[in-house]
Write a protein that holds these residues in place. Structure first.
Motif, PDB file in Angstrom:
ATOM      1  N   PRO A  52     -13.600   4.987  -7.173  1.00 35.71           N
ATOM      2  CA  PRO A  52     -13.916   5.728  -6.496  1.00 35.71           C
ATOM      3  C   PRO A  52     -13.831   6.551  -6.846  1.00 35.71           C
ATOM      4  O   PRO A  52     -14.959   8.364  -7.126  1.00 35.71           O
ATOM      5  N   LEU A  53     -13.460   7.623  -8.160  1.00 31.31           N
ATOM      6  CA  LEU A  53     -13.151   8.531  -9.236  1.00 31.31           C
ATOM      7  C   LEU A  53     -14.104   9.158 -10.065  1.00 31.31           C
ATOM      8  O   LEU A  53     -14.466   9.772  -9.671  1.00 31.31           O
ATOM      9  N   ALA A  64     -17.244   9.661  -7.666  1.00 30.87           N
ATOM     10  CA  ALA A  64     -17.632  10.450  -7.166  1.00 30.87           C
ATOM     11  C   ALA A  64     -17.472  12.075  -8.505  1.00 30.87           C
ATOM     12  O   ALA A  64     -18.413  12.724  -8.296  1.00 30.87           O
ATOM     13  N   GLN A 107     -19.598  11.036 -10.641  1.00 31.86           N
ATOM     14  CA  GLN A 107     -21.023  10.440 -11.427  1.00 31.86           C
ATOM     15  C   GLN A 107     -22.076  11.557  -9.836  1.00 31.86           C
ATOM     16  O   GLN A 107     -22.882  11.719 -10.237  1.00 31.86           O
ATOM     17  N   SER A 108     -21.232  11.426  -8.874  1.00 27.60           N
ATOM     18  CA  SER A 108     -22.119  12.202  -7.747  1.00 27.60           C
ATOM     19  C   SER A 108     -22.128  13.457  -8.140  1.00 27.60           C
ATOM     20  O   SER A 108     -22.652  14.412  -7.656  1.00 27.60           O
ATOM     21  N   PHE A 109     -21.396  13.746  -8.640  1.00 30.58           N
ATOM     22  CA  PHE A 109     -21.402  15.380  -9.225  1.00 30.58           C
ATOM     23  C   PHE A 109     -22.157  15.750 -10.237  1.00 30.58           C
ATOM     24  O   PHE A 109     -21.975  16.507 -11.389  1.00 30.58           O
ATOM     25  N   ASN A 110     -22.967  14.304 -11.284  1.00 33.47           N
ATOM     26  CA  ASN A 110     -23.457  14.539 -11.865  1.00 33.47           C
ATOM     27  C   ASN A 110     -23.605  14.507 -13.581  1.00 33.47           C
ATOM     28  O   ASN A 110     -23.907  15.220 -14.769  1.00 33.47           O
ATOM     29  N   ARG A 161     -25.982   6.176  -1.215  1.00 29.89           N
ATOM     30  CA  ARG A 161     -26.141   6.037  -2.071  1.00 29.89           C
ATOM     31  C   ARG A 161     -27.318   6.028  -3.254  1.00 29.89           C
ATOM     32  O   ARG A 161     -27.323   6.519  -4.046  1.00 29.89           O
ATOM     33  N   ASP A 169     -28.083   9.870  -3.226  1.00 27.75           N
ATOM     34  CA  ASP A 169     -26.953  11.147  -4.000  1.00 27.75           C
ATOM     35  C   ASP A 169     -28.187  10.075  -5.143  1.00 27.75           C
ATOM     36  O   ASP A 169     -27.875  11.354  -5.722  1.00 27.75           O
ATOM     37  N   LEU A 216     -27.514   7.308  -7.115  1.00 27.69           N
ATOM     38  CA  LEU A 216     -26.339   6.933  -7.942  1.00 27.69           C
ATOM     39  C   LEU A 216     -26.050   5.890  -7.585  1.00 27.69           C
ATOM     40  O   LEU A 216     -26.175   4.500  -8.944  1.00 27.69           O
ATOM     41  N   ARG A 229     -31.033  10.451  -9.999  1.00 27.71           N
ATOM     42  CA  ARG A 229     -30.249  10.398  -9.981  1.00 27.71           C
ATOM     43  C   ARG A 229     -29.560  11.771  -9.367  1.00 27.71           C
ATOM     44  O   ARG A 229     -30.123  12.887  -8.912  1.00 27.71           O
ATOM     45  N   PRO A 230     -27.890  11.497  -8.961  1.00 24.60           N
ATOM     46  CA  PRO A 230     -27.058  12.575  -8.371  1.00 24.60           C
ATOM     47  C   PRO A 230     -27.395  14.368  -9.381  1.00 24.60           C
ATOM     48  O   PRO A 230     -28.523  13.996  -9.995  1.00 24.60           O
ATOM     49  N   GLY A 231     -27.924  15.152  -8.082  1.00 24.81           N
ATOM     50  CA  GLY A 231     -28.480  16.421  -8.612  1.00 24.81           C
ATOM     51  C   GLY A 231     -27.880  17.209  -7.541  1.00 24.81           C
ATOM     52  O   GLY A 231     -27.223  17.245  -6.715  1.00 24.81           O
ATOM     53  N   MET A 262     -22.107  14.513  -1.972  1.00 26.61           N
ATOM     54  CA  MET A 262     -21.648  13.571  -1.246  1.00 26.61           C
ATOM     55  C   MET A 262     -19.925  13.218  -0.427  1.00 26.61           C
ATOM     56  O   MET A 262     -18.738  14.289  -1.967  1.00 26.61           O
ATOM     57  N   PHE A 292     -17.060  11.164   0.280  1.00 24.12           N
ATOM     58  CA  PHE A 292     -16.395   9.851  -0.145  1.00 24.12           C
ATOM     59  C   PHE A 292     -15.115   9.208   0.935  1.00 24.12           C
ATOM     60  O   PHE A 292     -14.610  10.220   1.604  1.00 24.12           O
ATOM     61  N   ASP A 329      -9.822   7.301  -1.075  1.00 25.76           N
ATOM     62  CA  ASP A 329      -9.205   8.630  -2.281  1.00 25.76           C
ATOM     63  C   ASP A 329      -9.750   9.110  -3.234  1.00 25.76           C
ATOM     64  O   ASP A 329      -9.966   8.393  -3.972  1.00 25.76           O
ATOM     65  N   SER A 330     -11.023  10.171  -3.598  1.00 27.27           N
ATOM     66  CA  SER A 330     -11.739  10.105  -4.670  1.00 27.27           C
ATOM     67  C   SER A 330     -11.366  10.945  -5.452  1.00 27.27           C
ATOM     68  O   SER A 330     -11.958  11.851  -5.887  1.00 27.27           O
ATOM     69  N   LEU A 331     -10.438  12.311  -5.303  1.00 25.43           N
ATOM     70  CA  LEU A 331      -9.757  12.771  -5.265  1.00 25.43           C
ATOM     71  C   LEU A 331      -8.695  13.162  -6.639  1.00 25.43           C
ATOM     72  O   LEU A 331      -8.261  11.640  -7.172  1.00 25.43           O
ATOM     73  N   GLY A 350     -16.410  20.277  -9.064  1.00 28.37           N
ATOM     74  CA  GLY A 350     -18.117  20.091  -9.191  1.00 28.37           C
ATOM     75  C   GLY A 350     -18.035  21.249 -10.285  1.00 28.37           C
ATOM     76  O   GLY A 350     -19.093  20.789 -10.766  1.00 28.37           O
ATOM     77  N   ARG A 387     -14.668  20.298  -1.359  1.00 21.46           N
ATOM     78  CA  ARG A 387     -15.564  19.936  -2.795  1.00 21.46           C
ATOM     79  C   ARG A 387     -16.908  19.739  -2.705  1.00 21.46           C
ATOM     80  O   ARG A 387     -16.784  20.649  -3.930  1.00 21.46           O
ATOM     81  N   ALA A 388     -17.584  19.075  -1.826  1.00 22.99           N
ATOM     82  CA  ALA A 388     -18.761  18.823  -2.037  1.00 22.99           C
ATOM     83  C   ALA A 388     -19.575  20.215  -0.843  1.00 22.99           C
ATOM     84  O   ALA A 388     -20.295  20.210  -2.210  1.00 22.99           O
ATOM     85  N   VAL A 392     -20.402  23.340  -4.305  1.00 23.16           N
ATOM     86  CA  VAL A 392     -21.061  22.957  -5.579  1.00 23.16           C
ATOM     87  C   VAL A 392     -22.791  23.255  -4.041  1.00 23.16           C
ATOM     88  O   VAL A 392     -23.555  23.925  -5.141  1.00 23.16           O
TER      89      VAL A 392
END
Lengths: 260, 262
Positions: free
Chosen positions: A158-159, A162, A164-167, B53, B56, B58, B75-77, B82, B84, B87-89, B102, B149-150, B153
């Motif tokens: 997931p890290l 995440a 990747q999702s911020f490019n 996904r 987004d 991905l 691709r993501p832009g 997103m 999630f 826990d993706s911190l 971001g 965080r989302a 940006v």
């Protein structure tokens, strides 16, 4: 009694030091008691005699000579082996081809008792720094390779997603996610490498040198000077302990979240 | 209204080496207007997360396309962000650093990152926790960081993947009202994936109901309940009727999933 336990369980410096003091005192007492029973001084000498032997070595300057020879060789070789180990680990983790082809060779090498090749290295590289350096390098490099690769591969998916999702670019994912994630793993490998490096240096010095802790232990045991043998063993133990404690502290600092 | 986010005939099939391929999505068509709040609900296995996904960037669709203002998504832009479920911190970064992550990746200057991060720390109620690390926060607080965080940006479309699924029921309700007020103040287009039907109805202008294996749009339900909404709405007959209607649409599949042990 309850209060003593409460104190000892604390995660403070004072509590940690007290724990070490108590266990050291315990070992010294047992040692003293055993040496009252075993009276053959070729086999065992009491703690105080070992301390006296160490002080004498220090005053005569032999300890400084030996320490210089051992520490320069083991530290320089250890640093180089950590750098090479991290580099190989990075290569293995970033290339599927390398990890498929090189991985088995490395794990085969890892299971060979390289230490047994010490006499051969002495024959190739001569007595002194070069043979010590190479032997320590070969025994210390593997744990670092293994933990670096494992750490880089262990990163939470997931890290990465995440990022990747911020490019994030591949390089950014490496510098901001995978490498920081792998760092505590690498340090744990470095900790093992330090312990192995000390074994490597002593064996190298047994076979091929005119100075160093290993050489001193060898020559003292040939003259049945048990006090001097034990004294130098204790010095080596202290080096191992200091390294282990320092790297464990570094590991905790780098990854406090893994403790909770 | 002109469609802001357009999903056109999206199919997604996963081909796994040595195993049977899995058709996750079939013929998904969806149009979402600017500033609209849309939720997707469906039984597990309905490909909701996969669709998110794909939107987004991905994942690539097997067929079909995703357009944002007529532009094809590859691709993501920066126009999408997103939130999630898991826990993706980054555990070694503080709340502020995570919120600014971001922006840092986009090479924004440090002062700007700090300033914007602080704004979203304040907006999401994280003030006072700026220097904390994720493991020192509760689940609810961590998801606030995730949302902040989302938002930091400044995306035009916010994609939320079951953002409150891991939270306890009370915290979830608080977070729902906070998400609503954030949405009302920022006017983002929001697409939310959830398995909580009442959450979807409470938050959305429109609820898209998916059927499972493969995921397909079964029905689009318009939620014309007045805004601003408070938690009291959840006890209104109109609200309960909508939840009930959607539940009936997916009940059979959810039950089948439970029996399969999914």
């Amino acid at each position: 009694m309850r209060k003593i336990y409460d104190f000892l369980e604390q995660d403070t410096r004072a509590a940690g030091a007290t724990r070490v003091l108590i266990s050291t005192a315990f070992i010294l007492i047992i040692w003293q008691l055993v040496s009252l029973v075993v009276t053959n001084r070729l086999l065992l000498v009491p703690p105080l005699e070992v301390a006296t032997a160490l002080v004498r070595e220090f005053q005569q300057g032999a300890m400084a000579t030996n320490a210089w020879a051992t520490v320069t060789a083991v530290v320089s070789s250890f640093i180089v082996s950590v750098m090479i180990g991290v580099a190989i680990g990075l290569a293995l983790a970033s290339s599927r081809f390398l990890s498929l082809t090189g991985g088995p060779v490395l794990s085969a090498l890892n299971s060979v008792p390289i230490i047994a090749l010490a006499p051969l290295f002495v024959a190739w590289l001569g007595l002194g720094f070069a043979s010590k350096f190479v032997l320590v390098l070969l025994v210390a490099v593997f744990p670092v390779v293994v933990t670096t690769e494992a750490g880089l591969r262990a990163t939470d998916k997931p890290l990465i997603e995440a990022a990747q999702s911020f490019n994030a670019s591949r390089w950014q994912i490496f510098t901001t996610v995978t490498f920081p994630y792998a760092l505590p793993f690498i340090v744990s490998g470095v900790r093992v490498a330090w312990a192995r490096a000390l074994v490597g240096i002593v064996v190298a010095e047994f076979f091929g040198s005119f100075a160093g802790f290993g050489f001193a232990i060898m020559s003292a045991s040939q003259t049945f000077d048990t006090a001097r043998v034990l004294g130098y063993v204790i010095l080596l133990g202290a080096m191992g302990l200091i390294g282990s404690v320092a790297f464990a502290a570094l590991e905790r600092r780098l990854a406090p979240w893994r403790l909770e | 209204m002109k469609p802001h986010l357009q999903i056109r005939a999206v199919d997604k099939t996963f081909n796994r080496a040595g195993k049977a391929s899995v058709e996750a999505l079939r013929g998904i068509d969806l149009s979402i207007a600017e500033g609209e709040f849309v939720s997707i609900v469906g039984a597990s296995g309905s490909g909701k997360s996969t669709l998110l996904r794909i939107i987004d960037g991905l994942l690539a669709p097997t067929a079909g396309s995703v357009l944002v203002d007529g532009q094809l998504v590859r691709r993501p832009g920066a126009d999408r962000a997103m939130v999630f479920q898991q826990d993706s911190l980054l555990p070694w970064k503080t709340v502020t650093e995570n919120v600014g992550y971001g922006l840092t990746l986009a090479h924004k200057p440090k002062e700007e990152v700090a300033r914007i991060a602080q704004r979203f720390v304040d907006l999401t109620g994280l003030r006072g926790f700026e220097g904390h690390y994720p493991h020192q926060l509760s689940g609810g607080m961590r998801q606030r960081v995730n949302v902040a965080r989302a938002l930091a940006v400044d995306p035009r479309i916010l994609l939320l993947d079951e953002p409150f699924a891991a939270l306890d029921a009370q915290t979830r309700e608080i977070m729902q009202t906070e998400l609503l007020s954030i949405w009302q103040s920022t006017r983002k287009t929001v697409l939310l994936i959830t398995h909580q039907i009442d959450e979807a109805v409470f938050l959305s202008d429109r609820v898209v109901v998916f059927s499972a294996r493969p995921g397909q749009v079964r029905e689009e339900v318009t939620v014309d309940l007045p805004r601003p909404r408070t938690l009291a709405l959840k006890r209104e007959p109109a609200f309960v009727a909508l939840v009930d209607h959607i539940w009936k649409l997916i009940e059979a599949e959810v039950r089948a999933g439970v029996e399969q042990g999914a």
